[in-house]
Design a protein around this motif. Structure first.
Motif, PDB file in Angstrom:
ATOM      1  N   TRP A  46      37.227  47.077  49.274  1.00  0.00           N
ATOM      2  CA  TRP A  46      38.616  46.598  49.328  1.00  0.00           C
ATOM      3  C   TRP A  46      38.701  45.159  48.826  1.00  0.00           C
ATOM      4  O   TRP A  46      39.758  44.593  48.693  1.00  0.00           O
ATOM      5  N   THR A  47      37.528  44.577  48.529  1.00  0.00           N
ATOM      6  CA  THR A  47      37.447  43.269  47.898  1.00  0.00           C
ATOM      7  C   THR A  47      36.324  43.281  46.875  1.00  0.00           C
ATOM      8  O   THR A  47      35.342  44.022  47.033  1.00  0.00           O
ATOM      9  N   LEU A  76      45.621  40.345  43.500  1.00  0.00           N
ATOM     10  CA  LEU A  76      45.965  41.393  44.452  1.00  0.00           C
ATOM     11  C   LEU A  76      46.319  42.676  43.696  1.00  0.00           C
ATOM     12  O   LEU A  76      47.114  42.655  42.765  1.00  0.00           O
ATOM     13  N   LEU A 111      54.419  42.445  50.031  1.00  0.00           N
ATOM     14  CA  LEU A 111      53.050  42.918  50.194  1.00  0.00           C
ATOM     15  C   LEU A 111      52.557  42.653  51.602  1.00  0.00           C
ATOM     16  O   LEU A 111      52.918  41.648  52.218  1.00  0.00           O
ATOM     17  N   GLU A 112      51.715  43.536  52.101  1.00  0.00           N
ATOM     18  CA  GLU A 112      51.138  43.371  53.437  1.00  0.00           C
ATOM     19  C   GLU A 112      50.379  42.050  53.526  1.00  0.00           C
ATOM     20  O   GLU A 112      49.545  41.756  52.669  1.00  0.00           O
ATOM     21  N   TRP A 132      42.159  38.400  55.969  1.00  0.00           N
ATOM     22  CA  TRP A 132      41.069  39.084  55.288  1.00  0.00           C
ATOM     23  C   TRP A 132      39.784  38.888  56.083  1.00  0.00           C
ATOM     24  O   TRP A 132      39.473  37.785  56.497  1.00  0.00           O
ATOM     25  N   CYS A 176      45.646  45.055  48.100  1.00  0.00           N
ATOM     26  CA  CYS A 176      46.739  44.569  48.940  1.00  0.00           C
ATOM     27  C   CYS A 176      47.950  45.446  48.651  1.00  0.00           C
ATOM     28  O   CYS A 176      48.588  45.315  47.606  1.00  0.00           O
ATOM     29  N   SER A 186      48.147  34.644  51.733  1.00  0.00           N
ATOM     30  CA  SER A 186      47.673  36.018  51.906  1.00  0.00           C
ATOM     31  C   SER A 186      46.666  35.934  53.033  1.00  0.00           C
ATOM     32  O   SER A 186      45.667  35.222  52.936  1.00  0.00           O
ATOM     33  N   VAL A 234      51.261  39.036  52.927  1.00  0.00           N
ATOM     34  CA  VAL A 234      51.613  37.989  51.969  1.00  0.00           C
ATOM     35  C   VAL A 234      52.973  37.413  52.336  1.00  0.00           C
ATOM     36  O   VAL A 234      53.929  38.155  52.542  1.00  0.00           O
TER      37      VAL A 234
END
Length: 120
Positions: A108-109, A53, A18-19, A36, A8, A33, A21
């Motif tokens: 990314w996760t 994050l 944060l993007e 996703w 993130c 958040s 959030v």
């Protein structure tokens, strides 16, 4: 305990944050958040667990906390999308945590990770 890690990044608008959030109005230290692209059913097991994050997998987490709620994000025409949001209570202990879970270069996760709770 179930946990999840996401990449993130910081907002590019120069305003900080944060993007995806946002703070929850009227609820101290509580954030969402959002957006996703993960499986909603799989994510429901994270309620009571932790979200972390990160700027990158190689860096420790810079924000996160206890997951209070997992919810689907609906499109403007009320058709469910495959996007999920998390409501969480920020915790100081959620900073500085190493990435756990998926390590492939495109990840990314982390996916849902089971970790031993300190009380176990």
């Amino acid at each position: 305990m179930k946990t999840i890690h996401f990449i993130c990044r910081k907002k590019r608008d120069g305003q900080g944050g944060l993007e995806g959030v946002s703070g929850v109005s009227g609820e101290q230290d509580t954030y969402t958040s959002e957006a996703w692209k993960v499986n909603f059913s799989d994510m429901q097991q994270l309620v009571g667990g932790k979200i972390y994050l990160h700027q990158a997998r190689a860096e420790t987490s810079h924000f996160g906390g206890k997951v209070l709620e997992v919810y689907q994000i609906n499109s403007e025409d009320d058709a469910p999308t495959s996007r999920v949001g998390f409501k969480f209570k920020a915790e100081r202990e959620a900073r500085g945590v190493a990435w756990q879970g998926r390590q492939d270069p495109q990840a990314w996760t982390s996916g849902v990770v089971s970790v031993k709770d300190e009380g176990d």
